[in-house]
Design a protein around this motif. Sequence first.
Motif, PDB file in Angstrom:
ATOM      1  N   VAL A   1      12.720 -77.072 -14.600  1.00  0.00           N
ATOM      2  CA  VAL A   1      11.390 -76.683 -14.140  1.00  0.00           C
ATOM      3  C   VAL A   1      10.951 -75.555 -15.061  1.00  0.00           C
ATOM      4  O   VAL A   1      11.628 -74.545 -15.209  1.00  0.00           O
ATOM      5  N   ARG A   2       9.807 -75.779 -15.705  1.00  0.00           N
ATOM      6  CA  ARG A   2       9.332 -74.913 -16.787  1.00  0.00           C
ATOM      7  C   ARG A   2       7.927 -74.430 -16.479  1.00  0.00           C
ATOM      8  O   ARG A   2       7.101 -75.170 -15.942  1.00  0.00           O
ATOM      9  N   GLY A   3       7.645 -73.193 -16.838  1.00  0.00           N
ATOM     10  CA  GLY A   3       6.298 -72.676 -16.664  1.00  0.00           C
ATOM     11  C   GLY A   3       6.050 -71.477 -17.559  1.00  0.00           C
ATOM     12  O   GLY A   3       6.952 -70.675 -17.795  1.00  0.00           O
ATOM     13  N   ARG A   4       4.820 -71.367 -18.074  1.00  0.00           N
ATOM     14  CA  ARG A   4       4.442 -70.271 -18.961  1.00  0.00           C
ATOM     15  C   ARG A   4       3.280 -69.498 -18.326  1.00  0.00           C
ATOM     16  O   ARG A   4       2.323 -70.095 -17.805  1.00  0.00           O
ATOM     17  N   ILE A   5       3.331 -68.180 -18.389  1.00  0.00           N
ATOM     18  CA  ILE A   5       2.318 -67.341 -17.793  1.00  0.00           C
ATOM     19  C   ILE A   5       1.142 -67.167 -18.754  1.00  0.00           C
ATOM     20  O   ILE A   5       1.333 -66.828 -19.929  1.00  0.00           O
ATOM     21  N   VAL A   6      -0.059 -67.427 -18.250  1.00  0.00           N
ATOM     22  CA  VAL A   6      -1.265 -67.203 -19.049  1.00  0.00           C
ATOM     23  C   VAL A   6      -2.190 -66.266 -18.285  1.00  0.00           C
ATOM     24  O   VAL A   6      -2.198 -66.229 -17.057  1.00  0.00           O
ATOM     25  N   ALA A   7      -2.979 -65.516 -19.058  1.00  0.00           N
ATOM     26  CA  ALA A   7      -3.916 -64.577 -18.441  1.00  0.00           C
ATOM     27  C   ALA A   7      -5.110 -65.323 -17.859  1.00  0.00           C
ATOM     28  O   ALA A   7      -5.513 -66.372 -18.364  1.00  0.00           O
ATOM     29  N   ARG A   8      -5.659 -64.780 -16.808  1.00  0.00           N
ATOM     30  CA  ARG A   8      -6.895 -65.347 -16.267  1.00  0.00           C
ATOM     31  C   ARG A   8      -8.031 -65.045 -17.244  1.00  0.00           C
ATOM     32  O   ARG A   8      -8.127 -63.932 -17.787  1.00  0.00           O
ATOM     33  N   ASP A   9      -8.876 -66.037 -17.505  1.00  0.00           N
ATOM     34  CA  ASP A   9      -9.881 -65.876 -18.552  1.00  0.00           C
ATOM     35  C   ASP A   9     -11.147 -65.160 -18.075  1.00  0.00           C
ATOM     36  O   ASP A   9     -12.098 -64.988 -18.839  1.00  0.00           O
ATOM     37  N   ARG A  10     -11.164 -64.802 -16.846  1.00  0.00           N
ATOM     38  CA  ARG A  10     -12.319 -64.028 -16.351  1.00  0.00           C
ATOM     39  C   ARG A  10     -11.892 -63.145 -15.180  1.00  0.00           C
ATOM     40  O   ARG A  10     -10.860 -63.327 -14.596  1.00  0.00           O
TER      41      ARG A  10
END
Length: 415
Positions: free
Chosen positions: A406-415
Amino acid sequence: MADRVTTPPAAASWLAIPPGHPFGLATLPYGVFHTAALPTARVGVAIGEFVLDLNAAMNELAPDLAGLVAVGSLDVLLAAGPSAWQRVRESITTWLSEPSYRSRVLPHLIPVDDVLMHVPFTVADYVDFYASEQHATNLGRMFRPDQEPLTSNWRHLPIGYHGRSGTIVASGRDIVRPSGQRRTPTGEIVFGPSTRLDIEAEIGFVVGTSSTLGEPVGLEDFSRHVFGVCLVNDWSARDIQAWEYVPLGPFLGKSFATSISPWIVPLAALGDARVGPPDRSVPLLGYLDDAEAEPWGLDIRLEVRLNGWLVSSPPFAGMYWTGAQMLAHLTANGASLRTGDLYASGTISGERADQRGSLIELSWGGSEPLSLPDGSTRTFLEDGDEVVITATAPGPGDSVIGFGEVRGRIVARDR
């Protein structure tokens, strides 16, 4: 712990599968996939470096069973119950082990690199437990240093909460950093992105057959209702959770995303992984007392990697509460099961520091930053961080049961 359950070695496959491959003939996990050439979702079974297109194989080799996998999800198969599960698994084992089926099966094998995986079933209800004594003790020591680390009820019942099934996502999907209310160290109440975003390495149990409202499910009925097991990462915003959870418990700090692995390993593959639970110091009430019941502890060994580096190896075998006890407690008040219900173990942590299944434990609440091989440190997740959780269990003979990842990458919210 009780002696391990053992079964005869699995038959060999006519496929050239290396010894010890996690997706050998003893595993045969189920998933749902599509490819560029086959854009409609289809049920598949992992075998070595291939996926068996079960829709196509069933239509040709077992048309009487084809309806169980015809809808592009595991839903119908889950609902069909243990007899159907056994027939399907035995059929697949025969096709992949007897050379006479080779020419008919080969056209339905797809290289695993060519498939895109889905959430394999329609998630009905989602419940998350808190079943690791070590994890609960660690958090108790952090948050209540002047009190007993475990609450007075913890050894009497499996504590859990109802989550949000609509935010269960497939492995590989990016996780958008959640926002919410939190209290700053100076006491100011603010709204914004979580600054203490965490992981929770867990095992999930997938319910197949439903139950009747008002009728509890006993320990002895666990394998009649639970189809199989998957990996879970229950992403957690610790700062949002800390501000909101009194007095009712987890809410927005937990409900933004929970990732699951794409492969569901059937209980039938886990006979050699079954072990007894750890010694318990508190007598259990009858509906939870498994002293004379079948052992449903599971020797599953997880590994957690952050940006490619191994940071933890949590052992599921030491969990205080088993999957059977969690199910018995979940339904003890008469709550009914639905096909596709998912319930998870809660964070898995062992006795050693390198067996802790969450960053809040690995960094001890942020006071002891975790050092990574590239020279960087982490207390909690930063944007761009990728977490991968894998697991294996012992199988028949020298075989290995794999659970994928199970894989996941954290991304910033764009707004």
